[in-house]
Design a protein around this motif. Structure first.
Motif, mmCIF file in Angstrom:
data_model
loop_
_atom_site.group_PDB
_atom_site.id
_atom_site.type_symbol
_atom_site.label_atom_id
_atom_site.label_comp_id
_atom_site.label_asym_id
_atom_site.label_seq_id
_atom_site.Cartn_x
_atom_site.Cartn_y
_atom_site.Cartn_z
ATOM 1 N N GLY A 199 30.282 -1.287 45.498
ATOM 2 C CA GLY A 199 30.564 -2.582 46.116
ATOM 3 C C GLY A 199 30.678 -2.491 47.628
ATOM 4 O O GLY A 199 30.185 -3.350 48.354
ATOM 5 N N THR A 200 31.319 -1.429 48.104
ATOM 6 C CA THR A 200 31.448 -1.226 49.549
ATOM 7 C C THR A 200 30.080 -1.022 50.195
ATOM 8 O O THR A 200 29.781 -1.591 51.250
ATOM 9 N N PHE A 201 29.246 -0.221 49.541
ATOM 10 C CA PHE A 201 27.902 0.042 50.060
ATOM 11 C C PHE A 201 27.081 -1.247 50.113
ATOM 12 O O PHE A 201 26.423 -1.535 51.120
ATOM 13 N N LYS A 202 27.115 -2.045 49.039
ATOM 14 C CA LYS A 202 26.363 -3.299 49.010
ATOM 15 C C LYS A 202 26.885 -4.296 50.053
ATOM 16 O O LYS A 202 26.102 -4.984 50.702
ATOM 17 N N ALA A 203 28.201 -4.352 50.219
ATOM 18 C CA ALA A 203 28.780 -5.268 51.209
ATOM 19 C C ALA A 203 28.376 -4.863 52.622
ATOM 20 O O ALA A 203 28.073 -5.723 53.464
ATOM 21 N N LYS A 204 28.351 -3.573 52.907
ATOM 22 C CA LYS A 204 27.944 -3.095 54.233
ATOM 23 C C LYS A 204 26.475 -3.440 54.492
ATOM 24 O O LYS A 204 26.119 -3.889 55.579
ATOM 25 N N ARG A 205 25.622 -3.244 53.485
ATOM 26 C CA ARG A 205 24.202 -3.585 53.647
ATOM 27 C C ARG A 205 24.023 -5.077 53.873
ATOM 28 O O ARG A 205 23.205 -5.491 54.697
ATOM 29 N N MET A 206 24.775 -5.893 53.150
ATOM 30 C CA MET A 206 24.675 -7.342 53.310
ATOM 31 C C MET A 206 25.140 -7.757 54.707
ATOM 32 O O MET A 206 24.525 -8.609 55.349
ATOM 33 N N ALA A 207 26.209 -7.150 55.196
ATOM 34 C CA ALA A 207 26.701 -7.475 56.537
ATOM 35 C C ALA A 207 25.689 -7.051 57.598
ATOM 36 O O ALA A 207 25.492 -7.758 58.600
ATOM 37 N N ASP A 208 25.023 -5.922 57.396
ATOM 38 C CA ASP A 208 24.018 -5.453 58.357
ATOM 39 C C ASP A 208 22.796 -6.369 58.395
ATOM 40 O O ASP A 208 22.122 -6.467 59.415
ATOM 41 N N ARG A 209 22.496 -7.019 57.284
ATOM 42 C CA ARG A 209 21.333 -7.913 57.245
ATOM 43 C C ARG A 209 21.512 -9.122 58.150
ATOM 44 O O ARG A 209 20.528 -9.704 58.604
ATOM 45 N N THR A 266 23.114 -9.224 61.100
ATOM 46 C CA THR A 266 23.224 -8.926 62.526
ATOM 47 C C THR A 266 21.889 -9.283 63.182
ATOM 48 O O THR A 266 20.870 -9.406 62.496
ATOM 49 N N PRO A 267 21.847 -9.440 64.501
ATOM 50 C CA PRO A 267 20.567 -9.749 65.151
ATOM 51 C C PRO A 267 19.485 -8.704 64.869
ATOM 52 O O PRO A 267 18.320 -9.047 64.644
ATOM 53 N N THR A 268 19.858 -7.443 64.843
ATOM 54 C CA THR A 268 18.877 -6.387 64.560
ATOM 55 C C THR A 268 18.382 -6.503 63.124
ATOM 56 O O THR A 268 17.182 -6.357 62.858
ATOM 57 N N GLY A 269 19.311 -6.764 62.201
ATOM 58 C CA GLY A 269 18.922 -6.909 60.803
ATOM 59 C C GLY A 269 18.004 -8.094 60.581
ATOM 60 O O GLY A 269 17.041 -8.018 59.812
ATOM 61 N N ALA A 311 15.989 -9.391 62.831
ATOM 62 C CA ALA A 311 14.694 -9.044 63.423
ATOM 63 C C ALA A 311 13.904 -8.136 62.478
ATOM 64 O O ALA A 311 12.683 -8.293 62.335
ATOM 65 N N ASP A 312 14.583 -7.211 61.821
ATOM 66 C CA ASP A 312 13.909 -6.332 60.858
ATOM 67 C C ASP A 312 13.366 -7.131 59.683
ATOM 68 O O ASP A 312 12.263 -6.860 59.197
ATOM 69 N N GLN A 313 14.124 -8.104 59.220
ATOM 70 C CA GLN A 313 13.664 -8.928 58.098
ATOM 71 C C GLN A 313 12.444 -9.754 58.481
ATOM 72 O O GLN A 313 11.495 -9.869 57.706
ATOM 73 N N VAL A 314 12.456 -10.310 59.675
ATOM 74 C CA VAL A 314 11.308 -11.097 60.138
ATOM 75 C C VAL A 314 10.078 -10.199 60.283
ATOM 76 O O VAL A 314 8.976 -10.575 59.879
ATOM 77 N N ALA A 315 10.266 -9.008 60.829
ATOM 78 C CA ALA A 315 9.143 -8.076 60.988
ATOM 79 C C ALA A 315 8.585 -7.669 59.630
ATOM 80 O O ALA A 315 7.360 -7.603 59.449
ATOM 81 N N ALA A 316 9.449 -7.424 58.661
ATOM 82 C CA ALA A 316 8.989 -7.055 57.325
ATOM 83 C C ALA A 316 8.242 -8.211 56.676
ATOM 84 O O ALA A 316 7.220 -8.012 56.005
ATOM 85 N N TRP A 317 8.716 -9.430 56.890
ATOM 86 C CA TRP A 317 8.045 -10.604 56.346
ATOM 87 C C TRP A 317 6.649 -10.756 56.956
ATOM 88 O O TRP A 317 5.686 -11.063 56.255
#
Length: 106
Positions: free
Chosen positions: A18-28, A30-33, A35-41
């Motif tokens: 749960g901690t790992f998933k919550a950290k990943r969700m919080a990172d998504r 952020t502005p960097t996250g 930007a990474d999602q838009v680039a992947a799309w």
């Protein structure tokens, strides 16, 4: 005693997961996250459009062969306005002239 150890391990595993998933969700979010999602799309969209174009070219080649047109018929075909720059196949035959009378007028 074995039951307590089992539940302790299960709880610890769930907490770490749960901690790992919550950290990943919080990172998504952020502005960097973002930007990474838009680039992947964009990369996914580009790959999809390249596959669609390759499929269209293959289908056009099949149609040219099936219709018995010369192999370079599409390269000589004019571009169609408003169709995204797609090529138009030459007309194979003229349409039949319209009858002055409809079937209901007879």
């Amino acid at each position: 005693m074995k039951g307590r150890i089992l539940w302790f391990v299960a709880g610890t595993t769930a907490g770490v997961y749960g901690t790992f998933k919550a950290k990943r969700m919080a990172d998504r979010f952020t502005p960097t996250g973002m930007a990474d999602q838009v680039a992947a799309w964009q990369v996914g969209l580009q790959a999809f459009s390249e596959e669609v174009r390759a499929g269209m070219d293959a289908r056009e080649a099949e149609l040219v062969e099936h219709l018995g047109l010369p192999p370079d018929a599409l390269s000589r075909a004019p571009r169609v306005e408003g169709a995204g720059g797609r090529r138009a196949l030459p007309a194979l035959r003229q349409p039949a002239p319209a009858s002055p009378l409809s079937p209901y007028d007879e």
